[in-house]
Design a protein around this motif. Sequence first.
Motif, short mmCIF file in Angstrom:
data_model
loop_
_atom_site.label_atom_id
_atom_site.label_comp_id
_atom_site.label_asym_id
_atom_site.label_seq_id
_atom_site.Cartn_x
_atom_site.Cartn_y
_atom_site.Cartn_z
N THR A 175 52.91 12.92 -27.54
CA THR A 175 53.86 12.58 -27.57
C THR A 175 54.12 10.97 -27.42
N VAL A 176 53.23 10.38 -26.25
CA VAL A 176 52.96 9.13 -25.93
C VAL A 176 52.59 8.34 -27.14
N ARG A 184 45.80 17.30 -25.39
CA ARG A 184 46.93 17.42 -24.70
C ARG A 184 48.10 17.14 -25.50
N ARG A 185 49.40 18.07 -25.55
CA ARG A 185 50.38 17.64 -26.18
C ARG A 185 51.09 16.29 -25.71
N GLU A 186 50.99 15.99 -24.44
CA GLU A 186 51.73 15.00 -23.73
C GLU A 186 50.78 13.43 -24.27
N SER A 187 49.68 13.67 -24.89
CA SER A 187 49.12 12.58 -25.29
C SER A 187 49.43 12.20 -26.62
N GLN A 199 54.41 18.81 -32.26
CA GLN A 199 53.42 17.93 -31.63
C GLN A 199 52.28 19.24 -31.03
N GLU A 200 52.97 20.43 -30.74
CA GLU A 200 52.03 21.46 -30.20
C GLU A 200 50.87 21.55 -31.15
#
Length: 247
Positions: A195-196, A190-193, A180-181
């Motif tokens: 992930t979601v 952003r990585r968090e985006s 994901q990175e």
Amino acid sequence: MLTNTSYTFQENSILGALTAAELDSLAPHLELVTLLHSEVLFEDNDMLQYVYFPVTATVSLLCCLEDGSCVEVAMVGNEGIIGISVVLGNNAKTLTQAITKIEGQAYRISVRELKNILARSGGRRAGTLKKLLLRYAQTLFVQISQATACNRRHALEQQLCTWLLSCFDRGNSSNLSITQELIAYILGVRRESITVIAKKLQEEGMINYSRGQIQLKCREKLEIHACECYSIVKNESDRWVIDAKAA
């Protein structure tokens, strides 16, 4: 990294479309190398030392900004060449960063040798190699133009679906090894985006994602959620491959 694994030149669309005479002049200068996952082949504004004809590897071309952020503007697999600036008249200075996103093999040749071969095939009737490189540059331009519009106008979920489909196509596989990175770095988010959205795509049965492994589960659903850019770029890439075979 050099490799002894055997592949044929025909596995790259450009090399496979050359005349026997041109391939004979090029082949002694080609070496088969392994492009490692996340390997940076060159940075933007570098002086290009080698160009690459991918066989099983796929490489992202990234536009990088002063703040360190980057965003993908094109990807290159076995349909093309990495280092097209060699034939665009800018003294072999790179226009983007190039990073391997799907590990695999590629043939590489030094810029000096390629320029010598192109010079010998010049004159009133350009050789097949130069014609193919210029035609491929057109296909790459379509990708870059579409990426500009896509990054500006389409939702990240659409972009990710389009991007995944393009990766599966070039890898000729329903499995993709990538973190994901790295996806976040390539898409400039952003990585968090990531992930979601990846979690949502998995819940809706489009992919399976676990520990850096993405498996395609339902292409039809993924294509529905992708933006129009996927079909536009894919159709141009398919036309290019047909043109190369007819060269």
